[in-house]
Motif scaffolding. Structure first.
Motif: not given
Length: 124
Positions: A1-9, A89-95, A113-124
């Motif tokens: 299963m791939d990582n899926q992130f939901y972001l409430h803003v 955070f890094k340990s969580i998104v790596s699962r 900044e939103m592009v950075r958020v996306k990058t942070l989630l993808i690369e962590s």
């Protein structure tokens, strides 16, 4: 299963803190449904229910995080807490799996900044 992130803003003053508190209160129930709502309260004295410290790294400059700082802690404590929460955070998104984050500060982020958020989630 791939990582899926939901972001409430949720915007400020729209009941976001209440929603975050209920999500945290029901983290075990969410986990039973396969959704992680991370608890970062161990990283902070003020026990936040929001995940804003994770996304401060995506701001235009490191100085911008001051708008989110806790008034009752020292600069050293804030930096330590930010680093501690980011390591968690890094340990969580790596699962593998679904993770729900909530941080009202993100509604004020620029497109860059939103592009950075996306990058942070993808690369962590």
């Amino acid at each position: 299963m791939d990582n899926q992130f939901y972001l409430h803003v949720g915007a400020n003053k729209t009941g976001t803190t209440h929603l975050q508190a209920r999500l945290l209160d029901n983290a075990a129930l969410l986990a039973g449904s396969g959704i992680l709502y991370p608890d970062f309260s161990s990283c902070f004295a003020s026990k936040p229910v929001s995940h804003w410290p994770l996304f401060v790294r995506c701001l235009r400059s490191s100085q911008d995080y001051y708008m989110f700082r806790a008034k009752d802690s020292s600069e050293e404590d804030r930096l330590r807490c930010l680093e501690s929460s980011f390591q968690l955070f890094k340990s969580i998104v790596s699962r593998s799996g679904k993770t729900l984050f909530s941080a009202e500060c993100i509604c004020m982020f620029s497109v860059e900044e939103m592009v950075r958020v996306k990058t942070l989630l993808i690369e962590s």
